[in-house]
Design a protein around this motif. Sequence first.
Motif, PDB file in Angstrom:
ATOM      1  N   GLY A 249      -9.931   6.537  16.211  1.00 34.61           N
ATOM      2  CA  GLY A 249      -8.494   6.607  16.492  1.00 34.61           C
ATOM      3  C   GLY A 249      -7.748   5.406  15.953  1.00 34.61           C
ATOM      4  O   GLY A 249      -6.636   5.536  15.431  1.00 34.61           O
ATOM      5  N   HIS A 250      -8.337   4.218  16.089  1.00 34.88           N
ATOM      6  CA  HIS A 250      -7.691   3.017  15.554  1.00 34.88           C
ATOM      7  C   HIS A 250      -7.532   3.109  14.044  1.00 34.88           C
ATOM      8  O   HIS A 250      -6.448   2.833  13.512  1.00 34.88           O
ATOM      9  CB  HIS A 250      -8.506   1.771  15.896  1.00 34.88           C
ATOM     10  CG  HIS A 250      -8.215   0.624  14.973  1.00 34.88           C
ATOM     11  ND1 HIS A 250      -7.012  -0.062  14.971  1.00 34.88           N
ATOM     12  CD2 HIS A 250      -8.965   0.074  13.962  1.00 34.88           C
ATOM     13  CE1 HIS A 250      -7.028  -0.998  14.037  1.00 34.88           C
ATOM     14  NE2 HIS A 250      -8.189  -0.943  13.403  1.00 34.88           N
ATOM     15  N   TYR A 251      -8.614   3.458  13.335  1.00 30.73           N
ATOM     16  CA  TYR A 251      -8.529   3.545  11.876  1.00 30.73           C
ATOM     17  C   TYR A 251      -7.445   4.530  11.457  1.00 30.73           C
ATOM     18  O   TYR A 251      -6.663   4.276  10.536  1.00 30.73           O
ATOM     19  CB  TYR A 251      -9.880   3.964  11.285  1.00 30.73           C
ATOM     20  CG  TYR A 251     -10.858   2.835  11.136  1.00 30.73           C
ATOM     21  CD1 TYR A 251     -10.525   1.670  10.461  1.00 30.73           C
ATOM     22  CD2 TYR A 251     -12.147   2.926  11.660  1.00 30.73           C
ATOM     23  CE1 TYR A 251     -11.424   0.630  10.316  1.00 30.73           C
ATOM     24  CE2 TYR A 251     -13.063   1.884  11.527  1.00 30.73           C
ATOM     25  CZ  TYR A 251     -12.699   0.744  10.846  1.00 30.73           C
ATOM     26  OH  TYR A 251     -13.582  -0.291  10.707  1.00 30.73           O
ATOM     27  N   PHE A 252      -7.371   5.673  12.141  1.00 30.48           N
ATOM     28  CA  PHE A 252      -6.375   6.689  11.792  1.00 30.48           C
ATOM     29  C   PHE A 252      -4.960   6.172  12.052  1.00 30.48           C
ATOM     30  O   PHE A 252      -4.092   6.214  11.170  1.00 30.48           O
ATOM     31  CB  PHE A 252      -6.627   7.962  12.596  1.00 30.48           C
ATOM     32  CG  PHE A 252      -5.618   9.053  12.331  1.00 30.48           C
ATOM     33  CD1 PHE A 252      -5.759   9.905  11.250  1.00 30.48           C
ATOM     34  CD2 PHE A 252      -4.511   9.217  13.161  1.00 30.48           C
ATOM     35  CE1 PHE A 252      -4.824  10.905  10.996  1.00 30.48           C
ATOM     36  CE2 PHE A 252      -3.576  10.204  12.918  1.00 30.48           C
ATOM     37  CZ  PHE A 252      -3.736  11.049  11.833  1.00 30.48           C
ATOM     38  N   LEU A 253      -4.704   5.658  13.254  1.00 31.94           N
ATOM     39  CA  LEU A 253      -3.342   5.284  13.640  1.00 31.94           C
ATOM     40  C   LEU A 253      -2.878   4.021  12.921  1.00 31.94           C
ATOM     41  O   LEU A 253      -1.709   3.930  12.520  1.00 31.94           O
ATOM     42  CB  LEU A 253      -3.270   5.089  15.151  1.00 31.94           C
ATOM     43  CG  LEU A 253      -3.426   6.369  15.985  1.00 31.94           C
ATOM     44  CD1 LEU A 253      -3.572   6.037  17.464  1.00 31.94           C
ATOM     45  CD2 LEU A 253      -2.235   7.297  15.774  1.00 31.94           C
ATOM     46  N   PHE A 254      -3.764   3.035  12.761  1.00 36.79           N
ATOM     47  CA  PHE A 254      -3.346   1.792  12.096  1.00 36.79           C
ATOM     48  C   PHE A 254      -2.993   2.057  10.633  1.00 36.79           C
ATOM     49  O   PHE A 254      -1.980   1.568  10.126  1.00 36.79           O
ATOM     50  CB  PHE A 254      -4.445   0.737  12.187  1.00 36.79           C
ATOM     51  CG  PHE A 254      -4.050  -0.598  11.625  1.00 36.79           C
ATOM     52  CD1 PHE A 254      -3.208  -1.440  12.333  1.00 36.79           C
ATOM     53  CD2 PHE A 254      -4.512  -1.019  10.387  1.00 36.79           C
ATOM     54  CE1 PHE A 254      -2.821  -2.670  11.811  1.00 36.79           C
ATOM     55  CE2 PHE A 254      -4.131  -2.243   9.860  1.00 36.79           C
ATOM     56  CZ  PHE A 254      -3.285  -3.074  10.580  1.00 36.79           C
ATOM     57  N   ASN A 255      -3.819   2.835   9.952  1.00 37.76           N
ATOM     58  CA  ASN A 255      -3.531   3.150   8.551  1.00 37.76           C
ATOM     59  C   ASN A 255      -2.355   4.107   8.428  1.00 37.76           C
ATOM     60  O   ASN A 255      -1.616   4.056   7.432  1.00 37.76           O
ATOM     61  CB  ASN A 255      -4.772   3.733   7.876  1.00 37.76           C
ATOM     62  CG  ASN A 255      -5.796   2.680   7.528  1.00 37.76           C
ATOM     63  OD1 ASN A 255      -5.750   2.049   6.482  1.00 37.76           O
ATOM     64  ND2 ASN A 255      -6.744   2.467   8.430  1.00 37.76           N
ATOM     65  N   ALA A 256      -2.159   4.973   9.425  1.00 42.35           N
ATOM     66  CA  ALA A 256      -0.979   5.840   9.421  1.00 42.35           C
ATOM     67  C   ALA A 256       0.292   5.011   9.561  1.00 42.35           C
ATOM     68  O   ALA A 256       1.279   5.218   8.842  1.00 42.35           O
ATOM     69  CB  ALA A 256      -1.079   6.862  10.545  1.00 42.35           C
ATOM     70  N   GLY A 257       0.278   4.045  10.491  1.00 43.84           N
ATOM     71  CA  GLY A 257       1.457   3.209  10.702  1.00 43.84           C
ATOM     72  C   GLY A 257       1.798   2.348   9.497  1.00 43.84           C
ATOM     73  O   GLY A 257       2.950   2.273   9.078  1.00 43.84           O
ATOM     74  N   THR A 258       0.785   1.700   8.928  1.00 45.97           N
ATOM     75  CA  THR A 258       1.045   0.870   7.748  1.00 45.97           C
ATOM     76  C   THR A 258       1.338   1.728   6.520  1.00 45.97           C
ATOM     77  O   THR A 258       2.120   1.338   5.652  1.00 45.97           O
ATOM     78  CB  THR A 258      -0.145  -0.052   7.461  1.00 45.97           C
ATOM     79  OG1 THR A 258      -1.362   0.721   7.391  1.00 45.97           O
ATOM     80  CG2 THR A 258      -0.297  -1.091   8.563  1.00 45.97           C
ATOM     81  N   GLY A 259       0.730   2.907   6.438  1.00 45.01           N
ATOM     82  CA  GLY A 259       0.984   3.801   5.309  1.00 45.01           C
ATOM     83  C   GLY A 259       2.412   4.310   5.268  1.00 45.01           C
ATOM     84  O   GLY A 259       2.913   4.695   4.208  1.00 45.01           O
ATOM     85  N   LEU A 260       3.085   4.311   6.407  1.00 47.90           N
ATOM     86  CA  LEU A 260       4.486   4.730   6.444  1.00 47.90           C
ATOM     87  C   LEU A 260       5.400   3.764   5.714  1.00 47.90           C
ATOM     88  O   LEU A 260       6.444   4.160   5.192  1.00 47.90           O
ATOM     89  CB  LEU A 260       4.950   4.862   7.906  1.00 47.90           C
ATOM     90  CG  LEU A 260       4.517   6.112   8.668  1.00 47.90           C
ATOM     91  CD1 LEU A 260       4.772   5.938  10.151  1.00 47.90           C
ATOM     92  CD2 LEU A 260       5.252   7.345   8.149  1.00 47.90           C
ATOM     93  N   VAL A 261       5.032   2.469   5.675  1.00 46.98           N
ATOM     94  CA  VAL A 261       5.969   1.465   5.165  1.00 46.98           C
ATOM     95  C   VAL A 261       5.438   0.647   3.991  1.00 46.98           C
ATOM     96  O   VAL A 261       6.212   0.275   3.094  1.00 46.98           O
ATOM     97  CB  VAL A 261       6.396   0.513   6.304  1.00 46.98           C
ATOM     98  CG1 VAL A 261       7.082   1.286   7.418  1.00 46.98           C
ATOM     99  CG2 VAL A 261       5.209  -0.260   6.871  1.00 46.98           C
ATOM    100  N   ILE A 262       4.155   0.332   3.960  1.00 47.55           N
ATOM    101  CA  ILE A 262       3.624  -0.589   2.949  1.00 47.55           C
ATOM    102  C   ILE A 262       3.889  -0.108   1.514  1.00 47.55           C
ATOM    103  O   ILE A 262       4.317  -0.905   0.666  1.00 47.55           O
ATOM    104  CB  ILE A 262       2.115  -0.822   3.166  1.00 47.55           C
ATOM    105  CG1 ILE A 262       1.892  -1.599   4.475  1.00 47.55           C
ATOM    106  CG2 ILE A 262       1.506  -1.593   1.994  1.00 47.55           C
ATOM    107  CD1 ILE A 262       2.508  -2.978   4.490  1.00 47.55           C
ATOM    108  N   PRO A 263       3.664   1.186   1.167  1.00 42.94           N
ATOM    109  CA  PRO A 263       3.899   1.595  -0.225  1.00 42.94           C
ATOM    110  C   PRO A 263       5.341   1.444  -0.681  1.00 42.94           C
ATOM    111  O   PRO A 263       5.612   1.387  -1.883  1.00 42.94           O
ATOM    112  CB  PRO A 263       3.472   3.072  -0.233  1.00 42.94           C
ATOM    113  CG  PRO A 263       2.573   3.238   0.947  1.00 42.94           C
ATOM    114  CD  PRO A 263       3.122   2.293   1.968  1.00 42.94           C
TER     115      PRO A 263
END
Length: 610
Positions: A12-26
């Motif tokens: 769950g952490h891997y999914f949510l943390f990368n989902a959250g950062t994937g929303l803005v980092i690119p």
Amino acid sequence: MKIDKNLLPMKGHYFLFNAGTGLVIPFLPTLAKDLGFSSVVVGMVYTLLPILGLIAKPTMGALADKLHWQKGMFLSFIFLTMSALVLIPWIPSLPSDNSVELHCDAESVVKMCSSGLSNNICVPEKFKTLGNDNITCSMECEGDSGFIEAVCSTWNQPQYCAAVREPNNHMLKIVEKNLGVNRTNVPAKFIGLGSQNFDFSAILLPQHVHQLNNCLFIEIGEAHFSPNNIIHPYCNKFEKAQCEMKCNNEIIEGLTRNPKIKDKDAVGLYQFWLFCISLVVGWVSMAIVVSISDAICFELLGDFPSKYGNQRLWGSLGWGLFSSVAGYIIDHFSDSSTSKNYKPVFILMIIVMLSNLVVAYKLKYKQVKSSASIINDIGKLLSEGRVLIFLLWCIGIGMCTAMVWNFLFWFLEDLAAKNGCGTQMWIKTLEGLVMLIQTFGGELPFFFLSGWVLKKIGHIHSMSLVLLSFGVRFLLYSLLIDPWWVLPIEFLNGLTFGLAYASMASYASIVAPPGTEATTQGLVGAVFEGLGVSLGSFIGGLLFDKIGGSAAFQWFGIAAAVSCFLHSIAQHFIAKRTTVLHIHEKVVTTPLLKEFKTNCETFSKRQYQL
């Protein structure tokens, strides 16, 4: 199939943390561009980020190991990542320069120049989509004596026809110097040479737009000085004036929004420091979370480190899904405007990251291993030849990864510009498909298969395979003519990132002395990102500027293939030596032998492959 419930919060952490950062980092580089920062300033900040990560990862990892506070630090930096990044879209833009040139001859045109037009040949095509809808712009201009004379007589505007006008200081100095007279002796006809301001509303004709290099020329149909004072502007001879222009059209507003501030002066503005500090704190916090979370994950996996890929693939799933959706959200809430509205995805990021904090808090983890001297243990580790080769491999992989992260889309947009407006108009769609294939066609399957691959061929051969895959990938890039053919190449991202990351993280876990897991993961991450990605960004930028994208990828492809050969040779010879590292690997990997149900002969072979 039995599900290990203790690992569900990790997934769950891997999914949510990368989902959250994937929303803005690119989208941070393009957001910075919309704020008014130049590519030079943004490049300077992005060069600094990996270097700070180089310092922060091993330092905070060692502190977490020493204090036995891995989970607390893990949760704290998740919150700090969210708190720092969410400030960025609320930073005010830099002051912008909307200056244009007004050219007056047989017809009048507005000349707009912008660095954003240099590789964008399709702007005239965008204006054609407006049809017969004219564009209204307010013009505040300063004309010299010749232009004012044309406004007075040819444009028939008597309000600018004063018989005697005070000269400006610059014109007075010219008169005094050339004629040798004092101001009191200057005749009225010379005083009339002074410049003067005038303003009007211009009706631009989008059907009559021409582009030359990085400049646009748009014809003026009418000039409105008042509702009842409308003229068709022309001059008997060529005249030009400097103007400030504001229009009711988003295309023009986006093109004329050039920064007033020079790059060297930008660092003195509060907007720069707000952006820089927020990005640095968010990026470094994110890097620390990644290294500590991997250390926690391997501790939870215990005797089965080969299952790391099955946990990490959930991160790729989160990144792929949410980064793809983020582009649509930004476009939807921007109402097709040139200046994009990024705030909705940052608000969604807060929701996702808060959910991540709740899930990560439920991790049933307590650090039990400890090291009497972390510095001594890491020092012994770095004295091993195979570890040094591994760290050099991490640097090489980081350099290659930087080329994909920082220059692939740049390269594709250059190719699109050469393929005409049809391709260029769809370039963002193509970039979205690239991210989709990289994630779902590459990373996900190879994170899932990484454990099987590592069992079959071992870490050393996997590392060589990653270098070879980068060589093939970059050489294929160098042959591209049509950017759409990049899509099948992106399936190689499974090898060059999925397998590479799994190999790097699991090998670091295997060689880490007990009690230094977070330190070792931080060290490896720092070498990969702080040295590799930073160096690759610098060299790649120079090559792109000097020899072009195709040649740059060709050189990197050749270098990766040669590195694959040298890596295999070096590992072959160094594997014959028995060292302290071999003994440590044996202790760590013995439980794996029970899992794989192998015999002593297989064990010896396994030691060589690791």
